[in-house]
Design an enzyme around this catalytic site. Structure first.
Site, PDB file in Angstrom:
ATOM      1  N   ASP A 178       0.661  -1.043   0.137  1.00 43.44           N
ATOM      2  CA  ASP A 178      -0.013   0.271   0.188  1.00 43.44           C
ATOM      3  C   ASP A 178       0.868   0.905  -0.266  1.00 43.44           C
ATOM      4  OD1 ASP A 178      -2.284   1.492   0.646  1.00 43.44           O
ATOM      5  OD2 ASP A 178      -2.057   1.376   2.241  1.00 43.44           O
TER       6      ASP A 178
ATOM      7  N   THR B 168      -3.615   0.829  -3.619  1.00 43.14           N
ATOM      8  CA  THR B 168      -3.440   1.984  -3.331  1.00 43.14           C
ATOM      9  C   THR B 168      -4.916   2.803  -3.334  1.00 43.14           C
ATOM     10  OG1 THR B 168      -3.321   3.922  -2.890  1.00 43.14           O
ATOM     11  CG2 THR B 168      -3.011   3.255  -4.729  1.00 43.14           C
TER      12      THR B 168
ATOM     13  N   ASP C 119       0.178   5.167   1.040  1.00 39.51           N
ATOM     14  CA  ASP C 119       0.027   5.716   2.637  1.00 39.51           C
ATOM     15  C   ASP C 119      -0.506   4.503   4.589  1.00 39.51           C
ATOM     16  OD1 ASP C 119      -1.183   8.188   2.082  1.00 39.51           O
ATOM     17  OD2 ASP C 119      -2.384   6.986   1.116  1.00 39.51           O
TER      18      ASP C 119
END
Length: 147
Positions: free
Chosen positions: A9, A43, A11
């Site tokens: 991912d 994401t 963040d």
């Protein structure tokens, strides 16, 4: 066991607290690629808001918009959209709800936002102000309400 693919991912995972791709993370992903391991970024962001990170990581594949779009290189291998009529109805209902502070709708033509001021982070400065009480008339990858 042979590792053939690694996915990350952005963040909270590949990005540091100040929204940069960490050097250690980049070295690890490059080492994977050097060993022939397929590198994937997954994401909730759309491609435009992830662009600068994707340009740094250079993944073999990207799963974006919360899983509704997958691309290997430049080729789209999966795409699932909310039909325009349903997205418009959902966005209008959310707009009229007093609990919803902000609304975003991601489509092929843009990242539409319900708040007229500039986005808080440059990754989202491409947002296009939109009053969702009127239909957008486009299939959407995602509709997100901030409470």
């Amino acid at each position: 066991m042979t590792v053939r693919l690694v996915a990350t991912d952005l963040d909270g995972t590949a990005l540091t607290d100040d929204k940069r791709v960490g050097e250690r993370t980049l070295r690890a992903l490059n080492a994977c690629r050097a060993q022939g391991i397929f590198v994937v970024v997954a994401t909730a962001r759309g491609a435009a808001s992830a662009r600068r990170y994707l340009d740094t990581i250079k993944p073999d594949a990207v799963i974006s918009c919360g899983g509704s779009l997958a691309r290997v290189g430049e080729r789209t291998v999966y795409r699932r959209l909310i039909p325009a009529e349903a997205a418009d109805k959902f966005a209008r209902e959310l707009t009229l709800s007093p609990e919803v502070r902000a609304l975003t709708v991601e489509t092929d033509t843009g990242y539409y936002v319900s708040y007229p001021d500039e986005a808080a982070h440059p990754d989202y400065s491409h947002g296009i102000y939109r009053d969702f009480r009127a239909p957008l008339g486009e299939d959407a990858y995602k509709v997100v309400a901030d409470l």
